[in-house]
Every structure is written in C-alpha cells, then in structure tokens.
Design an enzyme around this catalytic site. Sequence first.
Site, short mmCIF file in Angstrom:
data_model
loop_
_atom_site.label_atom_id
_atom_site.label_comp_id
_atom_site.label_asym_id
_atom_site.label_seq_id
_atom_site.Cartn_x
_atom_site.Cartn_y
_atom_site.Cartn_z
N HIS A 156 1.19 -1.26 0.58
CA HIS A 156 0.01 -0.05 0.44
C HIS A 156 0.96 1.35 0.01
O HIS A 156 0.59 2.21 0.66
CB HIS A 156 -1.00 0.35 0.75
CG HIS A 156 -2.14 -1.03 1.53
ND1 HIS A 156 -2.85 -1.39 0.50
CD2 HIS A 156 -1.73 -2.15 2.00
CE1 HIS A 156 -2.69 -2.70 0.88
NE2 HIS A 156 -2.61 -3.37 1.66
N SER A 277 15.25 20.92 -17.16
CA SER A 277 13.39 21.96 -16.90
C SER A 277 14.48 23.19 -17.74
O SER A 277 14.60 23.62 -17.39
CB SER A 277 13.39 22.29 -15.82
OG SER A 277 11.67 23.73 -15.14
N LYS A 283 15.72 22.16 -11.48
CA LYS A 283 15.45 20.39 -11.70
C LYS A 283 15.73 19.78 -12.62
O LYS A 283 17.19 19.96 -13.52
CB LYS A 283 14.13 20.81 -13.28
CG LYS A 283 12.34 21.62 -12.68
CD LYS A 283 12.03 20.89 -10.94
CE LYS A 283 11.71 19.56 -11.86
NZ LYS A 283 9.94 19.52 -12.06
N GLU A 290 9.69 8.12 -17.70
CA GLU A 290 8.26 8.42 -17.13
C GLU A 290 7.75 8.33 -18.93
O GLU A 290 6.35 7.69 -18.69
CB GLU A 290 8.88 10.12 -17.58
CG GLU A 290 8.56 10.59 -15.75
CD GLU A 290 9.21 11.94 -15.90
OE1 GLU A 290 7.45 12.52 -15.47
OE2 GLU A 290 9.69 12.14 -16.16
#
Length: 458
Positions: A156, A277, A283, A290
């Site tokens: 979980h 970024s 970043k 991804e």
Amino acid sequence: MEKAWEGRFKEKTEEFVERFTQSVSFDKELAPWDIKQSMAHAKTLLKAGVLKEEEAEKIIEGLKRIEEEIYKGEFHFKRELEDVHMNIEAELTRKIGEVGGKLHTARSRNDQVATDERLYIKDKLLEVFSLLNQLRRSLVNLAEKSLDIIMPSYTHLQRAQPIRLAHYFLAYREIFLKDTQRFINAYRSSDYLPLGSGAVAGVDFPLDRFYTAELLGFNRLCRNSMQATADRDFILDVLYACGVCGMHLSRLAEDLILWSTEEFGFIGLPDRLCTGSSIMPQKKNPDVLELIRGKTGRLYGNLMNLFATLKGLPMAYNRDLQEDKEPLFDSLRTIKDCLEGITLVLEGISIKEDRMKEASGGFTLMTDLANYLVMKGVPFRQAHKIAGSITAYLIDKGKKPEDLTLEELRSFSEFYQEDALELLDSEKVADRRKTFGGTSKEELIKRIKVAKREEGIS
Ligand code: ARG
C-alpha cells in the site's frame, strides 16, 4: 503506372482510393522478409517444375539486386503500387523482364503477407530476447552487489517489513523471466509457414511446402489454407507479450522515479540519463523512466486495436487485416526501446545505502514483535493486538520501536524477554525470513547462485 490487377477494370483508380488503400508507406518495413520469402518461393517453383533453372536463377539474382538497393536506401517505393509486395514484384520485372512475372505463380498476397509477418516477428523477437537477457543479467548483478543493503519493503506504499535490496532486484529478474517465456510462446505461435496456401483454398501447382518451410526456417506448417490466410492470432500473442512486459517496465520505472525523489532519496540517477527544465533551473527530471511508464499505454492500445480489427471478420482474408501491421511494428519498436532504456538506467543508478537503511527500521519491525509472542505460545490474533497497542503507545509518545526498553515491552506482555530486543534491528529481522523465496541473506545467496547459473553468469 500499370497495376497488377488492372485487367478487369475499365476505369482509372480514384486518387482517394489509391491514397486510402495503400499500405506501402508502412509495410515497406517488411521488404527484407518479402524478398527472403520470394527467393524461397522461386526455389519451390523450380522444384515443382513451374520454373526452369535459368528462370529461377534470374529471379533470385534480380531479387538480390533489389535487396541491395533497399539496404542502401536507394529503392524508390511507389504509392500507386499499393504495397511492398507489388512494389518489389514490379521492380523485379522492370529489372529482369517478363520472367519476373512468373514469380507470383501459385502465390497470393494473402499467403505472402502472412508469411512476411511471421518471418518478421521471428527475427524481431530474437532482438527482444537479447535485450531481455541483458536486462535480467543486469538485475542479477545488481542483486549480488546489494546483498548487504537493507531497505523497507512496501505494501500500500506504506513501509511494511525490512528486506535486502537484492530481494527486490531478484523479484524483477523473476518477473522478466516470465515475460521471456511469454515472448517464447509468441515466437512459437508465429513459427508456422502459411506460404503455399494461396488466396484461400490452397494452390493447384505441386508445391512442396515442407521444402519451403525448410528454406525459410519454419519448424511447422499451417495445416489449413483458410486458417493460414485468415489468422492473425500470432500477432495478438506478440502484442500481448509486449503489453505485459511494458506493464512490468512501467511499474519498475515508477519505483525508480519514486526512489529518486528528494522525499525517498534511495537512489540517484546519472545526469546523462536525465533532462532539465526550461524554466526551473534546479530540476533534473527522470524523463526516460517517465516515458517508459508512459509508452505502456500504446502497447495496450496496439493489442486492443488488433482485437477490435479481428472481431467479426468473416472467413478468410479481408482487407481489414492490413491494419495489423502498424500496431505490430509499433509495439516491437517500443518494447525494444523500453528494454534498452531501463537497462541503461539500472546500470547507471547510485544506491544511497544509508537512506535505505534508515528507512528500513521503525515500525517495519512490528510484525516480528508480534511473532515473538507467537513463538511463546500466544495466539497470533492476540499477539497482533498486543503489537498494535505497542505501536499506538509509541506513536503517542513520539518514539520509535528502537527506543523501547525491556520494561516497556514487558508492560504489554510478560512473555517479552531480553532476546526480544534483538528484533529491534532491521537487518536481523530481514534475516529471520529464511523460507524458500524469502529475504534472508542465507536464502538470497542461494537464489543468486541459481540465478547466475540460469543466466550463464560465471
Ligand atoms: N497489403 C495487404 C495486407 O497488408 C496485402 C494483401 C492484400 N491482398 C489482397 N487480396 N488485396 O493485407
């Protein structure tokens, strides 16, 4: 441009129809396999007495020249010629003259295209196998290196029980082994020769299909000419295997993304595999991971796409089947890229051992505090309740299990003795899981040994 089928037509094909029905813009990817097939077909026609020796030679010679042109990128595919098959045949005839027109004897594009696709899949899956092997080996190597790294496992997405990091890597190695099996199944279902089935009913020339199969490296023959030309289930098998494997890659990518966040801080990703970024200077984004996660969507989509195409098609070949190619090409390309990408990332991560260890303690030890009581004869349900009360007590006091004293423990149950304090160490707790398939060091050493043997790592 003359069309192969123009004999029965009185009108010139509408420009829309040419544009709408063409497949050459994508099925040109099959060209090398189409040529390979045609060479075998020419030899089979020779054996059947349909072609003379010098005719077969001329055809094969012409096909070789076309193959070279395609390889060099010099071949010009024409949309008016509809598909890869008719492009190659037309060029063959242009190169070697009328005898080129004999190649399509005893063959239809219906058995031709199914044969190309099966050949294509068998070759492409070999590339997938090699990428999967590399990935599984990297996972085993990582497992060996991380045998002494303790981390929390999660259920979980809440800290559950301490494990050794090696256990995690071996879990994925096991998962990709099952994926490999799924691709092997897909390979097997593709390994049947359709050629010699004609358009639908078989052919009226004495083709030795077993000979063709041998020339093309098929281990089996499609045993029914209707099935041979109508069936695309072998492509479903490939798309399914790609979808499942993609789902696993996506889940693995998700863990690595989470682990690389400041919040987790379990791993670092190498700069060379990240991007920045355009607005936030600080970043460093895990875009490769991804995209691996993101591309799973198209792998599922491709499977659904073909499922939908096949539903309700009457026996046998229908032009709808032309729609099978783009999902197939796309899935194989995508899965290969994703496998390459994940292996690169895995081989490049740095592991932040201290952070993992730190996160592995605390409440992950509570199961073992309950089990301790069970060993003393307390029923598990009661022991669970007691350990639950200890948890509530610790949360109230703002303390961690590691802070517990024997007196505190004994105030919950008099069964706790000195040796219970040993359970407040996550490494010891991990090593208590000695069952086959558990996370103890003892067991993992055995599993790594077996995995290395299976992967051929010395
Ligand atoms: N381009 C077609 C396909 O991909 C080849 C087979 C065409 N057969 C036909 N009878 N029109 O399915």
